[in-house]
Scaffold this motif. Structure first.
Motif, PDB file in Angstrom:
ATOM      1  N   LEU A  19       0.632  -1.623   0.199  1.00 50.20           N
ATOM      2  CA  LEU A  19       0.386  -0.342   0.195  1.00 50.20           C
ATOM      3  C   LEU A  19       0.562   1.259   0.153  1.00 50.20           C
ATOM      4  O   LEU A  19       0.381   2.338  -0.781  1.00 50.20           O
ATOM      5  N   GLU A  23       2.240   1.485  -7.309  1.00 50.84           N
ATOM      6  CA  GLU A  23       0.634   3.063  -7.749  1.00 50.84           C
ATOM      7  C   GLU A  23      -0.491   2.609  -7.722  1.00 50.84           C
ATOM      8  O   GLU A  23      -0.802   1.104  -7.532  1.00 50.84           O
ATOM      9  N   ALA A  24      -1.372   3.434  -7.175  1.00 52.30           N
ATOM     10  CA  ALA A  24      -2.897   2.690  -6.995  1.00 52.30           C
ATOM     11  C   ALA A  24      -3.708   2.030  -8.241  1.00 52.30           C
ATOM     12  O   ALA A  24      -4.032   0.838  -7.843  1.00 52.30           O
ATOM     13  N   GLU A  25      -3.040   2.375  -8.785  1.00 53.30           N
ATOM     14  CA  GLU A  25      -3.633   0.884 -10.344  1.00 53.30           C
ATOM     15  C   GLU A  25      -3.267  -0.278 -10.377  1.00 53.30           C
ATOM     16  O   GLU A  25      -3.092  -0.816 -10.832  1.00 53.30           O
ATOM     17  N   ILE A  27      -3.761  -1.689  -7.444  1.00 58.37           N
ATOM     18  CA  ILE A  27      -4.136  -2.687  -6.493  1.00 58.37           C
ATOM     19  C   ILE A  27      -5.448  -2.708  -7.078  1.00 58.37           C
ATOM     20  O   ILE A  27      -5.993  -0.765  -7.291  1.00 58.37           O
ATOM     21  N   TYR A  47      -3.302   4.513   4.283  1.00 62.05           N
ATOM     22  CA  TYR A  47      -2.472   4.444   3.426  1.00 62.05           C
ATOM     23  C   TYR A  47      -3.481   4.221   2.218  1.00 62.05           C
ATOM     24  O   TYR A  47      -3.373   4.458   0.570  1.00 62.05           O
ATOM     25  N   ALA A  48      -4.621   3.271   2.312  1.00 61.85           N
ATOM     26  CA  ALA A  48      -5.537   3.661   1.157  1.00 61.85           C
ATOM     27  C   ALA A  48      -6.033   5.087   1.215  1.00 61.85           C
ATOM     28  O   ALA A  48      -6.391   5.432  -0.630  1.00 61.85           O
ATOM     29  N   LYS A  50      -4.783   8.155   0.594  1.00 58.82           N
ATOM     30  CA  LYS A  50      -3.826   8.749   0.063  1.00 58.82           C
ATOM     31  C   LYS A  50      -3.562   8.553  -1.101  1.00 58.82           C
ATOM     32  O   LYS A  50      -3.540   8.953  -2.431  1.00 58.82           O
ATOM     33  N   LYS A  51      -4.219   7.017  -1.531  1.00 57.31           N
ATOM     34  CA  LYS A  51      -4.029   6.572  -3.199  1.00 57.31           C
ATOM     35  C   LYS A  51      -6.335   6.684  -3.715  1.00 57.31           C
ATOM     36  O   LYS A  51      -6.124   5.981  -4.752  1.00 57.31           O
ATOM     37  N   ARG A  52      -7.166   6.418  -2.743  1.00 55.50           N
ATOM     38  CA  ARG A  52      -7.985   6.721  -3.365  1.00 55.50           C
ATOM     39  C   ARG A  52      -8.724   5.364  -3.311  1.00 55.50           C
ATOM     40  O   ARG A  52      -9.127   5.435  -3.983  1.00 55.50           O
ATOM     41  N   LEU A  53      -8.030   4.832  -2.383  1.00 57.26           N
ATOM     42  CA  LEU A  53      -8.947   3.157  -2.280  1.00 57.26           C
ATOM     43  C   LEU A  53      -9.818   2.783  -1.702  1.00 57.26           C
ATOM     44  O   LEU A  53      -9.829   3.354  -0.665  1.00 57.26           O
TER      45      LEU A  53
END
Length: 250
Positions: A19, A23-25, A27, A47-48, A50-53
């Protein structure tokens, strides 16, 4: 279950590291078990976010099914399948670096736990890249990722079709190739300076005969106990730290 384009990273250390660093892509989904410790849950959400997950809270039984009984510790990430480095591109990139590369070539390591542990040691000792065969060996899987505790994200791994031809190609590029054998020289005398490849054999059979003929020198780890062999990942760690010591003397 995972498709051909999806795998899983699971466990608290490996999951949080993925995480933080990826990169978010890469995950697809974040699964967090209901009832985990609040401090840990807040860390995952931080952490999620921050990556907009989006974090999905699910029963522990769902995570058990996803990783087929693996020790997920309440966290599973559904991720894009692990990417392999291109062998030729990797060598071209290493040729541009100031420090001479240290490569690790694995001859049919079958146990994913061994491969994960080897990647962990490779990361710790500054290995430039790992080479594995496409057939009859463990590839990069969720078990490897879990065992490597994040090293899978930092050490390039290339897959090749023929290890003998690969070693010949490395020699043409100026690499010296060292392998393990019972009758080899004491590893404590090994100087791993320069462009170096360390070859580690299969857990039970060692280095295959045709590949062994390609070695510039063979190394052995002396043992005084009753058991005259080490686990493949342990032996690799011992040898890699000798390489590290010869390259970075006190």
């Amino acid at each position: 279950m995972s498709s051909s384009n999806e795998d899983f990273v699971f466990g608290r250390h490996a999951g949080i590291d993925f995480l933080k660093t990826q990169e978010a892509e890469k995950i697809n989904k974040v699964f967090l078990a209901e009832g985990v410790q609040e401090d840990f849950a807040r860390e995952v959400y931080r952490y999620a976010k921050k990556k907009r997950l989006i974090v999905q809270r699910v029963p522990k039984s769902k995570l058990d099914a996803l990783v087929q009984g693996g020790n997920h510790q309440g966290l599973v990430l559904a991720v894009a399948s692990f990417a392999y480095a291109d062998f030729d591109q990797l060598l071209d990139q290493l040729d541009q670096q100031e420090e001479a590369p240290l490569l690790l070539l694995l001859d049919n390591i079958e146990d994913p736990h061994n491969l994960g542990s080897i990647l962990r040691s490779a990361d710790a000792t500054g290995v430039s890249g790992v080479i594995i065969p496409k057939r009859r060996a463990s590839g990069l899987t969720s078990v490897v990722a879990k065992t490597s505790t994040g090293a899978i994200d930092h050490v390039p791994v290339a897959r090749v079709g023929n290890l003998v031809q690969t070693v010949q190609a490395l020699k043409e590029r100026g690499y010296w190739v060292f392998g393990t054998a019972m009758a080899g020289e004491d590893y404590r005398r090994w100087n791993a300076n320069g462009k170096t490849v360390l070859v580690i054999g299969n857990e039970g059979k060692g280095i295959s005969p045709l590949l062994l003929k390609q070695m510039d020198q063979t190394l052995t780890i002396p043992m005084i106990g009753h058991v005259q062999s080490l686990n493949a990942s342990v032996a690799t760690g011992v040898l890699l730290y000798q390489a590290f010591n010869s390259r970075h003397p006190l």
